[in-house]
Design an enzyme around this catalytic site. Structure first.
Site, mmCIF file in Angstrom:
data_model
loop_
_atom_site.group_PDB
_atom_site.id
_atom_site.type_symbol
_atom_site.label_atom_id
_atom_site.label_comp_id
_atom_site.label_asym_id
_atom_site.label_seq_id
_atom_site.Cartn_x
_atom_site.Cartn_y
_atom_site.Cartn_z
ATOM 1 N N SER A 134 -1.911 -4.198 3.776
ATOM 2 C CA SER A 134 -1.922 -3.691 2.411
ATOM 3 C C SER A 134 -3.298 -3.095 2.145
ATOM 4 O O SER A 134 -4.289 -3.502 2.782
ATOM 5 C CB SER A 134 -1.664 -4.839 1.425
ATOM 6 O OG SER A 134 -1.943 -4.448 0.096
ATOM 7 N N TYR A 147 -2.325 -13.741 -1.277
ATOM 8 C CA TYR A 147 -1.702 -12.538 -0.698
ATOM 9 C C TYR A 147 -2.775 -11.651 -0.075
ATOM 10 O O TYR A 147 -2.654 -11.223 1.085
ATOM 11 C CB TYR A 147 -0.944 -11.771 -1.778
ATOM 12 C CG TYR A 147 -0.379 -10.455 -1.296
ATOM 13 C CD1 TYR A 147 0.860 -10.389 -0.674
ATOM 14 C CD2 TYR A 147 -1.106 -9.266 -1.465
ATOM 15 C CE1 TYR A 147 1.363 -9.184 -0.215
ATOM 16 C CE2 TYR A 147 -0.604 -8.058 -1.012
ATOM 17 C CZ TYR A 147 0.630 -8.023 -0.385
ATOM 18 O OH TYR A 147 1.132 -6.814 0.068
#
Length: 245
Positions: A134, A147
């Site tokens: 990400s 995350y």
């Protein structure tokens, strides 16, 4: 053409990428936990194969790997798509359960998948492991601390894996999306997130034009990816700090 297994591809980026690869002529196997959803995907998208897998369960990964490789012995590509993204308030001790689930899904899951499939991929004349990180691996969204940390860890793991696999037939590619309009973090209608079809168009173009690239980076993610190198890190972190409070 490729033979591709994508666990975690029952929706969003994963399913979109599966369909694009299938349209391009690849054999694609979609993995997911929910059997009824896998049935529906197979019915709605003839030509896709499906396999049940729970990437949080080591035994399920082992069983799914055996099933995939038995049905598709020519498998040459693994895309470790499965992941979760949840907000956490680190001032509340109850965040720990979310953090542990996130580490199990986003970090241990891909590592276990790679361990299960890499021996077979190393036997192929040319193969690929694609990890999915990400833009938040490079500058964190403070509302989703674990995350971000798992994606940063997978980026680091990918770098080491690439070095260790030098001289073999397996290349390692990192796909690092920006925010994309999917159900992840309820971004389906988020005007600041990238439309899914635009993201997929750019990814497929990059895969075709840069077949040996170590990272697949659409233009929208470079605001995050290059922030530190370009001296923008503090400003980008400050911008992210106001989101999802």
């Amino acid at each position: 053409m490729l033979s591709v297994f994508i666990p975690g591809a029952t929706s969003g980026i994963g399913l979109g990428l599966a369909l694009r690869l299938r349209e391009a002529g690849s054999t694609v196997i979609v993995g997911g936990r929910r059997t009824e959803l896998l049935y529906r995907i197979r019915a709605e998208h003839p030509g896709l194969d499906t396999v049940r897998i729970d990437t949080c369960d080591p035994a399920s990964i082992t069983a799914a790997a055996a099933e995939v490789l038995e049905r598709h012995p020519q498998l040459d590509t693994l895309i470790t798509m499965a992941g979760i993204m949840l907000t956490e308030d680190l001032r509340d001790p109850s965040f720990l359960a979310t953090a542990e689930d996130t580490v199990t899904t986003n970090l241990l899951g891909p590592i276990r998948l790679i361990a299960a499939f890499l021996p077979a991929l190393l036997q192929r004349p040319r193969a690929t492991v694609m990890t999915v990180t990400s833009g938040l691996a490079y500058v964190p969204l403070p509302a989703t601390p674990t995350y971000n940390a798992t994606k940063a860890a997978i980026h680091s793991f990918s770098e080491s894996l690439r070095v260790q696999l030098r001289g073999t037939s397996v290349r390692v590619v990192e796909l690092a999306p920006p925010g994309v309009r999917t159900t992840l973090m309820n971004q389906e209608n988020d005007p600041t997130a990238m439309p899914l079809d635009e993201f997929l168009d750019e990814v497929m173009s990059l895969l075709a034009s840069r077949p040996d690239a170590p990272q697949i980076l659409v233009e929208r993610v470079k605001w995050l990816r290059n922030a530190e190198a370009e001296g923008r890190y503090a400003d980008v972190l400050d911008a992210l700090s106001g989101l999802h409070r």
